[in-house]
Design a protein around this motif. Structure first.
Motif, PDB file in Angstrom:
ATOM      1  N   MET A 144      34.941  43.813  29.034  1.00  0.00           N
ATOM      2  CA  MET A 144      35.568  44.715  29.829  1.00  0.00           C
ATOM      3  C   MET A 144      35.979  43.525  31.206  1.00  0.00           C
ATOM      4  N   LYS A 145      37.241  43.000  31.496  1.00  0.00           N
ATOM      5  CA  LYS A 145      37.200  42.208  32.616  1.00  0.00           C
ATOM      6  C   LYS A 145      37.507  42.704  33.594  1.00  0.00           C
ATOM      7  N   ARG A 146      37.166  42.622  35.245  1.00  0.00           N
ATOM      8  CA  ARG A 146      37.180  43.600  36.073  1.00  0.00           C
ATOM      9  C   ARG A 146      37.714  42.566  37.528  1.00  0.00           C
ATOM     10  N   TYR A 147      39.025  42.873  37.830  1.00  0.00           N
ATOM     11  CA  TYR A 147      39.342  42.116  38.792  1.00  0.00           C
ATOM     12  C   TYR A 147      39.890  42.968  39.916  1.00  0.00           C
ATOM     13  N   ASN A 148      39.262  42.473  41.320  1.00  0.00           N
ATOM     14  CA  ASN A 148      39.531  42.874  42.624  1.00  0.00           C
ATOM     15  C   ASN A 148      40.914  43.496  43.093  1.00  0.00           C
ATOM     16  N   ILE A 149      41.336  43.861  43.763  1.00  0.00           N
ATOM     17  CA  ILE A 149      42.592  44.467  44.448  1.00  0.00           C
ATOM     18  C   ILE A 149      42.477  44.172  45.589  1.00  0.00           C
ATOM     19  N   ASP A 190      40.128  47.418  35.859  1.00  0.00           N
ATOM     20  CA  ASP A 190      39.052  47.866  34.694  1.00  0.00           C
ATOM     21  C   ASP A 190      40.617  47.136  33.616  1.00  0.00           C
ATOM     22  N   ILE A 191      40.571  45.688  32.904  1.00  0.00           N
ATOM     23  CA  ILE A 191      41.173  45.969  32.004  1.00  0.00           C
ATOM     24  C   ILE A 191      40.794  46.659  30.744  1.00  0.00           C
ATOM     25  N   LEU A 192      40.688  47.763  29.690  1.00  0.00           N
ATOM     26  CA  LEU A 192      40.731  47.976  28.933  1.00  0.00           C
ATOM     27  C   LEU A 192      40.846  47.505  26.966  1.00  0.00           C
ATOM     28  N   THR A 193      42.359  47.403  27.378  1.00  0.00           N
ATOM     29  CA  THR A 193      42.537  47.711  26.047  1.00  0.00           C
ATOM     30  C   THR A 193      43.889  45.945  26.374  1.00  0.00           C
ATOM     31  N   GLU A 194      43.855  45.020  25.109  1.00  0.00           N
ATOM     32  CA  GLU A 194      44.827  44.572  25.441  1.00  0.00           C
ATOM     33  C   GLU A 194      45.773  45.015  24.704  1.00  0.00           C
ATOM     34  N   GLN A 195      47.267  44.720  24.440  1.00  0.00           N
ATOM     35  CA  GLN A 195      48.453  45.198  23.346  1.00  0.00           C
ATOM     36  C   GLN A 195      49.018  44.164  23.275  1.00  0.00           C
ATOM     37  N   GLU A 196      50.418  43.750  22.239  1.00  0.00           N
ATOM     38  CA  GLU A 196      51.081  42.674  22.493  1.00  0.00           C
ATOM     39  C   GLU A 196      51.634  41.722  23.605  1.00  0.00           C
ATOM     40  N   VAL A 244      46.530  47.782  29.278  1.00  0.00           N
ATOM     41  CA  VAL A 244      46.055  48.678  29.169  1.00  0.00           C
ATOM     42  C   VAL A 244      44.409  49.297  30.444  1.00  0.00           C
ATOM     43  N   VAL A 245      44.440  49.930  31.383  1.00  0.00           N
ATOM     44  CA  VAL A 245      44.098  49.606  32.246  1.00  0.00           C
ATOM     45  C   VAL A 245      43.493  50.467  33.331  1.00  0.00           C
ATOM     46  N   ARG A 246      42.920  50.878  33.933  1.00  0.00           N
ATOM     47  CA  ARG A 246      41.924  51.095  35.111  1.00  0.00           C
ATOM     48  C   ARG A 246      41.519  51.386  36.003  1.00  0.00           C
ATOM     49  N   PHE A 247      42.951  52.133  37.143  1.00  0.00           N
ATOM     50  CA  PHE A 247      42.528  51.490  38.865  1.00  0.00           C
ATOM     51  C   PHE A 247      41.578  52.815  39.379  1.00  0.00           C
ATOM     52  N   THR A 248      40.537  51.797  39.979  1.00  0.00           N
ATOM     53  CA  THR A 248      40.178  52.586  40.608  1.00  0.00           C
ATOM     54  C   THR A 248      39.959  52.237  42.272  1.00  0.00           C
ATOM     55  N   LYS A 258      38.411  57.670  43.479  1.00  0.00           N
ATOM     56  CA  LYS A 258      40.252  58.411  42.813  1.00  0.00           C
ATOM     57  C   LYS A 258      39.841  56.957  41.446  1.00  0.00           C
ATOM     58  N   THR A 259      40.068  57.553  40.054  1.00  0.00           N
ATOM     59  CA  THR A 259      40.311  56.743  38.984  1.00  0.00           C
ATOM     60  C   THR A 259      41.643  56.833  38.255  1.00  0.00           C
ATOM     61  N   THR A 260      42.790  56.246  37.868  1.00  0.00           N
ATOM     62  CA  THR A 260      43.639  56.454  36.701  1.00  0.00           C
ATOM     63  C   THR A 260      43.964  55.290  35.867  1.00  0.00           C
ATOM     64  N   GLU A 261      44.680  55.620  34.695  1.00  0.00           N
ATOM     65  CA  GLU A 261      44.412  54.914  33.574  1.00  0.00           C
ATOM     66  C   GLU A 261      45.883  54.778  33.175  1.00  0.00           C
ATOM     67  N   GLU A 262      46.389  53.727  33.159  1.00  0.00           N
ATOM     68  CA  GLU A 262      47.781  53.203  33.620  1.00  0.00           C
ATOM     69  C   GLU A 262      47.868  51.638  32.758  1.00  0.00           C
ATOM     70  N   THR A 263      49.040  51.893  32.090  1.00  0.00           N
ATOM     71  CA  THR A 263      49.924  50.866  31.404  1.00  0.00           C
ATOM     72  C   THR A 263      50.259  49.472  31.955  1.00  0.00           C
ATOM     73  N   ILE A 264      50.006  48.531  31.979  1.00  0.00           N
ATOM     74  CA  ILE A 264      50.937  47.361  32.949  1.00  0.00           C
ATOM     75  C   ILE A 264      50.513  46.250  32.184  1.00  0.00           C
ATOM     76  N   THR A 265      52.933  46.008  32.232  1.00  0.00           N
ATOM     77  CA  THR A 265      52.666  44.467  31.597  1.00  0.00           C
ATOM     78  C   THR A 265      51.889  43.201  31.766  1.00  0.00           C
ATOM     79  N   LYS A 266      52.048  42.310  30.728  1.00  0.00           N
ATOM     80  CA  LYS A 266      51.552  41.174  30.840  1.00  0.00           C
ATOM     81  C   LYS A 266      51.813  40.544  32.028  1.00  0.00           C
ATOM     82  N   SER A 267      53.683  40.651  31.998  1.00  0.00           N
ATOM     83  CA  SER A 267      54.217  39.412  33.198  1.00  0.00           C
ATOM     84  C   SER A 267      53.608  39.759  33.949  1.00  0.00           C
TER      85      SER A 267
END
Length: 70
Positions: free
Chosen positions: A1-6, A17-23, A27-31, A39-48
């Protein structure tokens, strides 16, 4: 799992945190940590969009902590 500071306001810690990679998406978890509250939420974000955030410095990779085996 990769983590990125905001990039965030003083006194707040936010990361992704990147949870899974799709095409075409991640799928990421924001903390968000703010004055002891988490507070944590899971979202889908485009690669672009994710790549734009990296290029502009809105998010930055978190250094990997290395551990040694004794």
């Amino acid at each position: 799992m990769k983590r990125y500071n905001i990039k965030s306001q003083n006194g707040k810690t936010e990361y992704i945190d990147i949870l899974t990679e799709q095409e075409e998406n991640y799928v990421v978890r924001f903390t968000r940590l703010d004055e002891g509250d988490e507070k944590t939420t899971e979202e889908t974000i485009t690669k672009s969009l994710f790549n734009i955030c990296l290029q502009t410095g809105y998010i930055n990779p978190t250094p990997v902590m290395e551990t040694s085996v004794a």
